[in-house]
Design a protein around this motif. Structure first.
Motif, PDB file in Angstrom:
ATOM      1  N   GLU A 177      53.072  47.704  37.116  1.00 45.34           N
ATOM      2  CA  GLU A 177      52.922  46.486  37.908  1.00 45.34           C
ATOM      3  C   GLU A 177      51.629  46.607  38.710  1.00 45.34           C
ATOM      4  OE1 GLU A 177      56.283  45.815  40.337  1.00 45.34           O
ATOM      5  OE2 GLU A 177      57.712  45.695  38.665  1.00 45.34           O
ATOM      6  N   ASN A 178      50.753  45.632  38.609  1.00 39.43           N
ATOM      7  CA  ASN A 178      49.475  45.683  39.313  1.00 39.43           C
ATOM      8  C   ASN A 178      49.466  44.606  40.392  1.00 39.43           C
ATOM      9  OD1 ASN A 178      46.672  45.363  40.026  1.00 39.43           O
ATOM     10  ND2 ASN A 178      46.198  46.622  38.237  1.00 39.43           N
ATOM     11  N   SER A 179      49.574  45.024  41.638  1.00 39.17           N
ATOM     12  CA  SER A 179      49.644  44.078  42.756  1.00 39.17           C
ATOM     13  C   SER A 179      48.362  43.280  42.893  1.00 39.17           C
ATOM     14  CB  SER A 179      49.934  44.824  44.064  1.00 39.17           C
ATOM     15  OG  SER A 179      51.168  45.508  43.972  1.00 39.17           O
ATOM     16  N   LEU A 180      47.231  43.910  42.544  1.00 41.26           N
ATOM     17  CA  LEU A 180      45.953  43.222  42.671  1.00 41.26           C
ATOM     18  C   LEU A 180      45.869  42.036  41.706  1.00 41.26           C
ATOM     19  CD1 LEU A 180      43.345  43.334  44.252  1.00 41.26           C
ATOM     20  CD2 LEU A 180      42.370  44.749  42.459  1.00 41.26           C
ATOM     21  N   LEU A 181      46.376  42.237  40.506  1.00 43.05           N
ATOM     22  CA  LEU A 181      46.405  41.134  39.543  1.00 43.05           C
ATOM     23  C   LEU A 181      47.253  39.982  40.059  1.00 43.05           C
ATOM     24  CD1 LEU A 181      46.703  42.891  36.064  1.00 43.05           C
ATOM     25  CD2 LEU A 181      44.821  41.492  36.891  1.00 43.05           C
ATOM     26  N   GLU A 182      48.365  40.334  40.680  1.00 40.15           N
ATOM     27  CA  GLU A 182      49.245  39.305  41.247  1.00 40.15           C
ATOM     28  C   GLU A 182      48.525  38.525  42.337  1.00 40.15           C
ATOM     29  OE1 GLU A 182      53.333  39.125  43.907  1.00 40.15           O
ATOM     30  OE2 GLU A 182      53.066  40.804  42.498  1.00 40.15           O
ATOM     31  N   LEU A 183      47.767  39.243  43.200  1.00 39.20           N
ATOM     32  CA  LEU A 183      47.012  38.589  44.270  1.00 39.20           C
ATOM     33  C   LEU A 183      45.955  37.647  43.692  1.00 39.20           C
ATOM     34  CD1 LEU A 183      45.998  38.254  47.219  1.00 39.20           C
ATOM     35  CD2 LEU A 183      44.608  40.303  46.855  1.00 39.20           C
ATOM     36  N   LEU A 184      45.207  38.119  42.706  1.00 38.94           N
ATOM     37  CA  LEU A 184      44.154  37.301  42.098  1.00 38.94           C
ATOM     38  C   LEU A 184      44.736  36.062  41.419  1.00 38.94           C
ATOM     39  CD1 LEU A 184      42.072  40.245  40.637  1.00 38.94           C
ATOM     40  CD2 LEU A 184      41.210  38.596  42.299  1.00 38.94           C
ATOM     41  N   GLU A 185      45.858  36.259  40.736  1.00 47.79           N
ATOM     42  CA  GLU A 185      46.498  35.129  40.066  1.00 47.79           C
ATOM     43  C   GLU A 185      46.971  34.099  41.082  1.00 47.79           C
ATOM     44  OE1 GLU A 185      50.372  34.247  37.177  1.00 47.79           O
ATOM     45  OE2 GLU A 185      49.698  36.300  37.508  1.00 47.79           O
ATOM     46  N   ARG A 186      47.555  34.579  42.168  1.00 44.13           N
ATOM     47  CA  ARG A 186      48.064  33.676  43.211  1.00 44.13           C
ATOM     48  C   ARG A 186      46.930  32.881  43.861  1.00 44.13           C
ATOM     49  NH1 ARG A 186      49.053  34.888  48.460  1.00 44.13           N
ATOM     50  NH2 ARG A 186      48.960  37.137  48.073  1.00 44.13           N
ATOM     51  N   LYS A 187      45.733  33.494  43.915  1.00 35.24           N
ATOM     52  CA  LYS A 187      44.578  32.824  44.523  1.00 35.24           C
ATOM     53  C   LYS A 187      43.791  31.983  43.510  1.00 35.24           C
ATOM     54  CE  LYS A 187      45.020  34.534  48.713  1.00 35.24           C
ATOM     55  NZ  LYS A 187      45.234  33.678  49.893  1.00 35.24           N
ATOM     56  N   GLY A 188      44.283  31.903  42.282  1.00 35.39           N
ATOM     57  CA  GLY A 188      43.639  31.062  41.285  1.00 35.39           C
ATOM     58  C   GLY A 188      42.389  31.652  40.682  1.00 35.39           C
ATOM     59  N   VAL A 189      42.281  33.004  40.662  1.00 34.10           N
ATOM     60  CA  VAL A 189      41.112  33.669  40.081  1.00 34.10           C
ATOM     61  C   VAL A 189      41.473  34.184  38.691  1.00 34.10           C
ATOM     62  CG1 VAL A 189      39.423  35.528  40.349  1.00 34.10           C
ATOM     63  CG2 VAL A 189      40.317  34.358  42.381  1.00 34.10           C
ATOM     64  N   GLU A 190      40.772  33.688  37.683  1.00 35.30           N
ATOM     65  CA  GLU A 190      41.009  34.133  36.309  1.00 35.30           C
ATOM     66  C   GLU A 190      40.518  35.569  36.148  1.00 35.30           C
ATOM     67  OE1 GLU A 190      39.368  33.090  31.828  1.00 35.30           O
ATOM     68  OE2 GLU A 190      39.273  31.531  33.396  1.00 35.30           O
ATOM     69  N   THR A 191      41.394  36.449  35.656  1.00 43.85           N
ATOM     70  CA  THR A 191      41.071  37.876  35.628  1.00 43.85           C
ATOM     71  C   THR A 191      41.277  38.473  34.242  1.00 43.85           C
ATOM     72  OG1 THR A 191      41.845  38.046  37.921  1.00 43.85           O
ATOM     73  CG2 THR A 191      41.502  40.101  36.732  1.00 43.85           C
ATOM     74  N   LYS A 192      40.254  39.161  33.755  1.00 47.69           N
ATOM     75  CA  LYS A 192      40.349  39.933  32.518  1.00 47.69           C
ATOM     76  C   LYS A 192      40.369  41.416  32.884  1.00 47.69           C
ATOM     77  CE  LYS A 192      37.768  41.062  28.301  1.00 47.69           C
ATOM     78  NZ  LYS A 192      36.486  40.880  27.577  1.00 47.69           N
ATOM     79  N   VAL A 193      41.274  42.175  32.281  1.00 52.46           N
ATOM     80  CA  VAL A 193      41.413  43.596  32.605  1.00 52.46           C
ATOM     81  C   VAL A 193      40.785  44.447  31.503  1.00 52.46           C
ATOM     82  CG1 VAL A 193      43.023  45.473  33.106  1.00 52.46           C
ATOM     83  CG2 VAL A 193      43.539  43.144  33.875  1.00 52.46           C
ATOM     84  N   GLU A 194      39.937  45.418  31.917  1.00 55.94           N
ATOM     85  CA  GLU A 194      39.356  46.388  30.990  1.00 55.94           C
ATOM     86  C   GLU A 194      39.630  47.788  31.529  1.00 55.94           C
ATOM     87  OE1 GLU A 194      35.266  45.680  30.091  1.00 55.94           O
ATOM     88  OE2 GLU A 194      35.547  43.525  29.763  1.00 55.94           O
ATOM     89  N   MET A 195      40.397  48.571  30.762  1.00 51.98           N
ATOM     90  CA  MET A 195      40.795  49.899  31.223  1.00 51.98           C
ATOM     91  C   MET A 195      40.029  50.980  30.473  1.00 51.98           C
ATOM     92  SD  MET A 195      44.901  49.415  31.713  1.00 51.98           S
ATOM     93  CE  MET A 195      44.953  50.892  32.718  1.00 51.98           C
ATOM     94  N   TYR A 196      39.488  51.928  31.236  1.00 52.85           N
ATOM     95  CA  TYR A 196      38.777  53.065  30.665  1.00 52.85           C
ATOM     96  C   TYR A 196      39.541  54.343  31.007  1.00 52.85           C
ATOM     97  CZ  TYR A 196      34.816  50.042  29.628  1.00 52.85           C
ATOM     98  OH  TYR A 196      34.014  49.059  29.118  1.00 52.85           O
ATOM     99  N   ASN A 197      39.589  55.270  30.056  1.00 47.45           N
ATOM    100  CA  ASN A 197      40.366  56.491  30.241  1.00 47.45           C
ATOM    101  C   ASN A 197      39.576  57.670  29.691  1.00 47.45           C
ATOM    102  OD1 ASN A 197      42.436  58.629  29.382  1.00 47.45           O
ATOM    103  ND2 ASN A 197      43.713  57.199  30.556  1.00 47.45           N
ATOM    104  N   GLN A 198      39.637  58.804  30.394  1.00 52.16           N
ATOM    105  CA  GLN A 198      38.834  59.961  29.997  1.00 52.16           C
ATOM    106  C   GLN A 198      39.238  60.531  28.635  1.00 52.16           C
ATOM    107  OE1 GLN A 198      39.283  62.910  33.025  1.00 52.16           O
ATOM    108  NE2 GLN A 198      41.459  63.263  32.625  1.00 52.16           N
TER     109      GLN A 198
END
Length: 249
Positions: A177-198
């Protein structure tokens, strides 16, 4: 209307800061408060002769620099009067921050003591100018979904309500669960997630992708900047590796 305190400093690239200010004014109609704080001591790494003679020489060149800066501001269409103060950087900046919504400063090479002192006393968001001029069009949020990045994003949304599309970048972070994504969605900001891993990526790849954006949002550093630098914490590396301006809320 937002207002930004722009701190100019001897030896820094004033033109780069001014170009970023012009972008802020053009895109978001920010008001500008230009400030120059005269040195009370010889800056780190500057040695000519004895400390007293070095300071005398510095003052002479600094006065010339201030006049050139005033002329450059006018030439570039910024008619807000340059305020010149004499004193201790952090004390003067703390007072002037009461008048504005955020601070713009230029990153110094190797994150010198004055730069880190300013970051320690900030109680308003800061835009750190690095090597390029931002049009504030492509925005990356570097996130571990922690408290500090959540605070920065909240300030970013408040100060830049016109920006409605961002990319969220993460390094070595697993989440359900990503709280930041929830905040951005609630504020109407379209968000694309890109995850990098070692396991699959290098840090160089991550930073290369980060620098493809012209504005970067990150969380605040802790008060122990030198410890974070020694231990290679991600926040310090972002500031050191970024070429685009950084927003810290």
């Amino acid at each position: 209307m937002e207002k930004v305190l722009v701190l100019f400093k001897y030896y820094n690239d004033a033109k780069l800061a001014i170009e970023n200010v012009k972008s802020l004014k053009k895109r978001f109609n920010f008001e500008i408060l230009p400030l120059y704080v005269k040195e009370l001591k010889v800056p780190t790494g500057v040695t000519f002769l004895s400390p007293s003679m070095t300071m005398d020489i510095l003052k002479e060149y600094e006065d010339e620099y201030i006049e050139d800066l005033k002329n450059l501001l006018v030439k570039e269409g910024i008619h807000d009067e340059l305020i010149v103060e004499i004193g201790i950087n952090r004390e003067i900046i703390q007072e002037y921050l009461k008048k504005v919504d955020c601070l713009m400063i230029e990153e110094t090479e190797y994150l010198d003591e004055d730069f880190l002192d300013i970051l320690k006393i900030l109680y308003k968001p800061v835009i750190i100018v690095n090597k390029t001029v931002s049009k504030y069009e492509s925005v990356a949020i570097v996130s571990d979904d922690g408290i500090k990045i959540n605070k920065s994003v909240n300030s970013f949304i408040r100060d830049f309500p016109q920006i409605k599309k961002v990319v969220l970048l993460s390094w070595n972070y697993k989440y359900e669960e990503n709280s930041l994504l929830e905040l951005l969605e609630r504020k109407g900001v379209e968000t694309k997630v890109e995850m990098y891993n070692q396991q699959f990526n290098t840090k160089e790849e991550f930073f290369q992708r980060m620098n493809e954006f012209d504005f970067i949002v990150m969380g605040n550093l802790s008060k122990s900047f030198f410890f974070e630098k020694i231990t290679k914490r991600m926040g310090v590396e972002i500031i050191e590796k970024a070429t685009s301006p950084i927003f810290i809320g």
